[in-house]
Design an enzyme around this catalytic site. Structure first.
Site, PDB file in Angstrom:
ATOM      1  N   GLY A   1      87.266  -7.855  43.292  1.00 32.68           N
ATOM      2  CA  GLY A   1      86.998  -9.271  43.047  1.00 32.68           C
ATOM      3  C   GLY A   1      87.877  -9.794  41.923  1.00 32.68           C
TER       4      GLY A   1
ATOM      5  N   ILE B   1      81.784  -3.217  37.978  1.00 33.86           N
ATOM      6  CA  ILE B   1      83.097  -3.243  37.330  1.00 33.86           C
ATOM      7  C   ILE B   1      83.347  -4.648  36.800  1.00 33.86           C
ATOM      8  CG2 ILE B   1      85.589  -2.985  37.637  1.00 33.86           C
ATOM      9  CD1 ILE B   1      85.025  -0.873  39.731  1.00 33.86           C
TER      10      ILE B   1
ATOM     11  N   VAL C   1      89.262 -11.643  27.429  1.00 35.15           N
ATOM     12  CA  VAL C   1      88.384 -12.317  26.482  1.00 35.15           C
ATOM     13  C   VAL C   1      89.027 -13.660  26.167  1.00 35.15           C
ATOM     14  CG1 VAL C   1      87.166 -12.134  24.291  1.00 35.15           C
ATOM     15  CG2 VAL C   1      87.735 -10.071  25.566  1.00 35.15           C
TER      16      VAL C   1
ATOM     17  N   LYS D   1      94.886 -26.851  28.071  1.00 37.66           N
ATOM     18  CA  LYS D   1      95.981 -26.151  27.402  1.00 37.66           C
ATOM     19  C   LYS D   1      97.278 -26.926  27.638  1.00 37.66           C
ATOM     20  CE  LYS D   1      98.674 -21.852  27.780  1.00 37.66           C
ATOM     21  NZ  LYS D   1      98.810 -20.586  28.526  1.00 37.66           N
TER      22      LYS D   1
ATOM     23  N   PRO E   1     105.742 -26.625  24.743  1.00 35.19           N
ATOM     24  CA  PRO E   1     104.852 -27.510  25.496  1.00 35.19           C
ATOM     25  C   PRO E   1     105.123 -27.433  26.992  1.00 35.19           C
ATOM     26  CG  PRO E   1     106.666 -28.778  24.599  1.00 35.19           C
ATOM     27  CD  PRO E   1     106.884 -27.351  24.162  1.00 35.19           C
TER      28      PRO E   1
ATOM     29  N   LEU F   1      96.600  -7.144  38.953  1.00 35.58           N
ATOM     30  CA  LEU F   1      96.897  -6.004  38.094  1.00 35.58           C
ATOM     31  C   LEU F   1      97.304  -4.763  38.876  1.00 35.58           C
ATOM     32  CD1 LEU F   1      94.006  -6.348  35.474  1.00 35.58           C
ATOM     33  CD2 LEU F   1      96.365  -7.158  35.277  1.00 35.58           C
TER      34      LEU F   1
ATOM     35  N   THR G   1     101.338 -15.064  32.252  1.00 34.08           N
ATOM     36  CA  THR G   1     102.023 -14.831  33.529  1.00 34.08           C
ATOM     37  C   THR G   1     101.149 -14.129  34.559  1.00 34.08           C
ATOM     38  OG1 THR G   1     102.968 -12.755  32.716  1.00 34.08           O
ATOM     39  CG2 THR G   1     104.276 -14.756  32.424  1.00 34.08           C
ATOM     40  N   GLY G   2     100.010 -13.574  34.143  1.00 36.00           N
ATOM     41  CA  GLY G   2      99.162 -12.855  35.087  1.00 36.00           C
ATOM     42  C   GLY G   2      98.693 -13.720  36.243  1.00 36.00           C
TER      43      GLY G   2
END
Length: 510
Positions: free
Chosen positions: A12, A41, A46, A77, A101, A337, A348-349
């Site tokens: 997930g 899992i 964080v 952001k 920016p 991952l 970038t993930g």
């Protein structure tokens, strides 16, 4: 006519649920999507961030922005502020910072202002981002990038989000189920390969044996399918990107009305950097470092020093920077991952998840061999990873800090050859759109400009000064940008105020 193809997603989190929702939204029932999730899992992270592309993705999925902000503890952001990357704080307390920016540098009548900034007096000109966009002033003033009523996913300034990763997965997961995804909770207990080396079936606790035409590995760093079952090699890039550990925690605000930063704060330290992300109720803080240059105890000490107390619970997250040499093998494709991870810098993930899922949807094999698109997919994803590696390395290799970690980053042996060639060219011209191939990039040429000139890189245009005769007109444009920025800080609400209004029932759609 071929029957409906079945896709089984193992895992997930953001990767699994985004893949499930996206494919279901694209194909609207023409394929069957099942997601197997192990309930015990947890989700790594964080406080996480994304790139502005996430807005188009969420909008495509049909997720209301107001609902997303409320349920994912999301905030806005507008970029990343880099503290102390150029040099360490001086004995007199002098510190360096710059903003990356999301707004591109201002263009006028098709002409770039960048050469005119480069030709200004280096000692007196304003910082690059401050000169080029109003977003610098807006973000530094902790203003929101939009006002209530300006519509979902729109506004006068470009933006992304900070969010709680677990809550983001829940929001996207709920939408995926609405779109028809079959959700199974259970453990993957085994993978069975056929004579041809493809995955024939998987074994699970609670659901027995499951089979599909295409398997998507979203099992995180465990890489249950692509790594453990198929044995696809992992290409480490630790010789270029040195950070490989993070110690992370969440810190509540000291008061409910505490200001929320409108950018990620990335503060360099002796062997890496510390992220500081403002969520709605807390700050996500993490010390990223190289185990070859710093011990876990020293990293924990730096985190305590940054926070100012030790009343928190932190955990260490080890990672290996790199990616799978092939991410689509036989009838298995890795996303997230399990495919690779470089480091937390520049968020970038999620960008790589979005790129992979969009390609899977575009190249999806409705009949014939399940690995028909594999060669193209692997080539594009490998190129994207390599280009991101170069962009991330750019942040480090321009530093003038004296600690061993930073000196090692300046060593040409650790800098990708393509980046070295571009840096040589950029000594005499700014980065250009012709330096990059759009379909292989996550960052545009102006992203490189913000990092280069934020870090004090010198581009000598003196020999071409006569090619830019409109300095007077350029100065007026710089003044307009400055004035518009000051006006925007007066007209836009504070970041905290907009979040409060959204949570109190106000819709962004007006």
């Amino acid at each position: 006519m071929a029957g409906k193809r079945e896709v089984l997603i193992v895992g997930g989190g953001t990767a699994g649920w985004l893949t499930a929702a996206y494919l279901s939204r694209v194909f609207e029932g023409r394929i069957a999507v099942t997601l197997l999730e192990a309930p015990d899992i947890g989700v790594i992270g964080v406080g996480e961030g994304a790139f502005p592309t996430i807005r188009s993705t969420l909008q495509f999925l049909g997720i209301d922005e107001t609902r997303f902000v409320r349920t994912a503890s999301a905030t806005f952001k507008q970029g990343i502020r880099f503290n102390d990357w150029l040099h360490a704080p001086g004995p007199d307390g002098a510190r360096h910072h710059y903003l990356h920016p999301f707004e591109p540098p201002f263009y006028t009548d098709g002409a770039s202002l960048v050469p005119y900034w480069l030709l200004q007096d280096e000692a007196s000109r304003p910082p690059f981002a401050e000169a080029m966009t109003i977003q610098n002033r807006v973000a530094e003033a902790r203003r929101a990038p939009k006002r209530p009523g300006e519509g979902d996913y729109g506004g006068p300034l470009n933006y992304a989000y900070h969010f709680d990763a677990a809550r983001l997965a829940e929001v996207i997961g709920a939408r995926a189920v609405e779109l028809g995804v079959r959700h199974l909770q259970g453990q993957l207990t085994g993978v069975e390969l056929g004579e041809d080396g493809e995955i024939a079936r998987v074994h699970t606790s609670g659901h027995g044996t499951l089979a599909a035409d295409l398997y998507v590995d979203c099992s995180g760093f465990r890489a249950e399918l692509i790594g453990k079952a198929l044995g696809v090699p992992f290409r480490s890039v630790k010789h270029q990107l040195f950070t490989d550990r993070a110690i992370a925690c969440k810190i509540p605000y000291d008061r409910p009305d505490a200001p929320i930063e409108s950018f990620t704060v990335a503060t360099a330290h002796e062997a890496g950097w510390t992220w500081d992300i403002g969520l709605q109720e807390a700050r996500g803080i993490g010390c990223v470092y190289s185990a070859a240059h710093m011990s876990d105890d020293r990293a924990a000490e730096l985190l305590r020093s940054y926070i100012g107390h030790d009343d928190y619970s932190a955990r260490i997250i080890p990672f290996e920077p790199g990616y799978r040499e092939a991410q689509w093998v036989k009838n298995c494709v890795a996303v997230g991952l399990s495919a690779g991870f470089l480091e937390p810098l520049e968020s970038t993930g999620v960008v790589l998840i979005e790129a992979a899922v969009a390609m899977i949807a575009e190249l999806f094999p409705h009949n014939g061999p399940a690995d028909a698109p594999a060669r193209r997919f692997n080539a594009l994803m490998a190129a994207r990873y390599e280009n991101i590696i170069a962009f991330l390395k750019l942040h480090y290799c321009l530093s003038r800090r004296e600690e061993p970690f930073w000196r090692d980053n300046v060593d040409p042996a650790s800098i990708p050859e393509g980046l070295q060639e571009l840096l040589r060219q950029w000594r005499y011209r700014p980065p250009s759109r012709f330096d990059f191939i759009l379909d292989l990039e996550s960052f545009a040429f102006f992203n490189y400009q913000y990092i280069l000139y934020g870090m004090g890189f010198r581009t000598d245009l003196s020999a071409a000064r006569d090619d830019f005769p409109n300095m007077g007109a350029a100065e007026k444009q710089f003044a307009r940008i400055r004035n518009f920025g000051e006006q925007a800080t007066q007209e836009l609400p504070t970041h905290r105020a907009l979040i409060r209004q959204i949570n109190e029932g106000l819709s962004l759609a007006g």
